[in-house]
Design a protein around this motif. Structure first.
Motif, mmCIF file in Angstrom:
data_model
loop_
_atom_site.group_PDB
_atom_site.id
_atom_site.type_symbol
_atom_site.label_atom_id
_atom_site.label_comp_id
_atom_site.label_asym_id
_atom_site.label_seq_id
_atom_site.Cartn_x
_atom_site.Cartn_y
_atom_site.Cartn_z
ATOM 1 N N THR A 42 0.829 -1.203 0.000
ATOM 2 C CA THR A 42 0.000 0.000 0.000
ATOM 3 C C THR A 42 0.865 1.256 0.000
ATOM 4 O O THR A 42 0.499 2.253 -0.600
ATOM 5 C CB THR A 42 -0.925 0.017 1.232
ATOM 6 N N CYS A 43 2.011 1.219 0.646
ATOM 7 C CA CYS A 43 2.904 2.378 0.691
ATOM 8 C C CYS A 43 3.784 2.469 -0.548
ATOM 9 O O CYS A 43 4.400 3.495 -0.789
ATOM 10 C CB CYS A 43 3.799 2.308 1.925
ATOM 11 N N LYS A 44 3.849 1.425 -1.315
ATOM 12 C CA LYS A 44 4.756 1.363 -2.456
ATOM 13 C C LYS A 44 4.439 2.425 -3.499
ATOM 14 O O LYS A 44 5.324 2.966 -4.135
ATOM 15 C CB LYS A 44 4.689 -0.029 -3.073
ATOM 16 N N TYR A 45 3.173 2.744 -3.685
ATOM 17 C CA TYR A 45 2.788 3.654 -4.749
ATOM 18 C C TYR A 45 3.295 5.074 -4.525
ATOM 19 O O TYR A 45 3.444 5.817 -5.472
ATOM 20 C CB TYR A 45 1.270 3.643 -4.927
ATOM 21 N N GLU A 46 3.582 5.439 -3.290
ATOM 22 C CA GLU A 46 4.106 6.774 -3.026
ATOM 23 C C GLU A 46 5.525 6.921 -3.541
ATOM 24 O O GLU A 46 5.905 7.966 -4.050
ATOM 25 C CB GLU A 46 4.074 7.052 -1.522
ATOM 26 N N ASP A 47 6.334 5.868 -3.390
ATOM 27 C CA ASP A 47 7.736 5.935 -3.767
ATOM 28 C C ASP A 47 8.022 5.352 -5.142
ATOM 29 O O ASP A 47 9.175 5.225 -5.520
ATOM 30 C CB ASP A 47 8.580 5.177 -2.735
ATOM 31 N N GLU A 48 6.982 4.992 -5.880
ATOM 32 C CA GLU A 48 7.188 4.344 -7.162
ATOM 33 C C GLU A 48 7.842 5.303 -8.149
ATOM 34 O O GLU A 48 7.423 6.442 -8.316
ATOM 35 C CB GLU A 48 5.855 3.842 -7.713
ATOM 36 N N LEU A 49 8.872 4.810 -8.810
ATOM 37 C CA LEU A 49 9.612 5.586 -9.791
ATOM 38 C C LEU A 49 8.863 5.559 -11.120
ATOM 39 O O LEU A 49 8.297 4.540 -11.503
ATOM 40 C CB LEU A 49 11.004 4.969 -9.951
ATOM 41 N N LYS A 50 8.839 6.679 -11.824
ATOM 42 C CA LYS A 50 8.140 6.771 -13.108
ATOM 43 C C LYS A 50 9.154 7.032 -14.216
ATOM 44 O O LYS A 50 10.200 7.610 -13.966
ATOM 45 C CB LYS A 50 7.106 7.893 -13.063
ATOM 46 N N PRO A 51 8.831 6.620 -15.453
ATOM 47 C CA PRO A 51 9.758 6.883 -16.558
ATOM 48 C C PRO A 51 9.934 8.383 -16.784
ATOM 49 O O PRO A 51 8.998 9.167 -16.641
ATOM 50 C CB PRO A 51 9.086 6.236 -17.766
ATOM 51 N N SER A 52 11.131 8.768 -17.128
ATOM 52 C CA SER A 52 11.425 10.172 -17.394
ATOM 53 C C SER A 52 10.823 10.580 -18.732
ATOM 54 O O SER A 52 10.948 9.867 -19.729
ATOM 55 C CB SER A 52 12.938 10.378 -17.423
ATOM 56 N N ARG A 53 10.189 11.709 -18.763
ATOM 57 C CA ARG A 53 9.580 12.194 -20.008
ATOM 58 C C ARG A 53 10.636 12.620 -21.017
ATOM 59 O O ARG A 53 10.405 12.600 -22.216
ATOM 60 C CB ARG A 53 8.643 13.363 -19.722
ATOM 61 N N ASP A 54 11.800 13.037 -20.526
ATOM 62 C CA ASP A 54 12.871 13.458 -21.427
ATOM 63 C C ASP A 54 13.535 12.287 -22.136
ATOM 64 O O ASP A 54 14.129 12.459 -23.187
ATOM 65 C CB ASP A 54 13.947 14.225 -20.655
#
Length: 133
Positions: A42-54
Motif C-alpha cells: 500500500t505504501c509502495k505507490y508513493e515511492d514508485e519511480l516513473k519513466p522520465s519524459r525526457d
C-alpha cells in the motif's frame, strides 16, 4: 519521489557490455528476493519511480547529453533510472532519437552482442529507410 537523470557529460553514456548486463540481472534478482509484504504494497505507490519524459522512446536525446560519434547506432546502457532494474537498453541514431530494446535473447539464441542482432539495430534506427515510408 523526484526523478533523477544521469548527470550529463561525456561519462554518462556507456556501451552495453556483458558485465553491465550481468549487473542488471543481479539487480532484478535482488528486487525479486525482497518482495514486499501486503502491508508494504500500500505504501509502495508513493515511492514508485516513473519513466522520465525526457528519455522516452522516439524522443530526441536531451541537449544536456553529449553523444560521441563512436556510440551512434550501438547498444548503450539505459539512462532512465526507471529502467535500471529491467532488462532493456537504448540505441541512439545519428539524429539523436532514442530507441529502447529488450536485452533478452531474440529467438532464445541471439543476444544483444550477436553480430546479426547488432546489424539489425543499425538497420532499425537508421533514419533513411524508414523516414520515407
Amino acid at each position: 519521489m523526484a526523478e533523477h537523470l544521469v548527470p550529463p557529460g561525456p561519462d554518462s553514456l556507456h556501451p552495453l557490455t556483458l558485465e553491465s548486463l550481468e549487473a542488471i540481472e543481479k539487480r532484478i534478482a535482488e528486487k525479486k528476493a525482497k518482495k514486499p509484504n501486503d502491508e508494504e504494497k500500500t505504501c509502495k505507490y508513493e515511492d514508485e519511480l516513473k519513466p522520465s519524459r525526457d528519455l522516452e522512446e522516439g524522443k530526441p536525446l536531451p541537449r544536456l547529453y553529449d553523444i560521441p560519434a563512436g556510440l551512434v547506432s550501438t547498444a548503450l546502457e539505459d539512462l532512465d533510472p526507471y529502467y535500471s532494474d529491467e532488462k532493456t537498453f537504448i540505441v541512439i541514431n545519428n539524429k539523436k532519437l532514442i530507441y529502447r530494446f529488450n536485452a533478452a535473447p531474440a529467438f532464445y539464441l541471439l543476444t544483444p552482442f550477436h553480430p546479426i542482432r547488432r546489424l539489425s539495430f543499425k538497420v532499425l534506427v537508421h533514419s533513411y529507410p524508414f523516414s520515407n515510408v
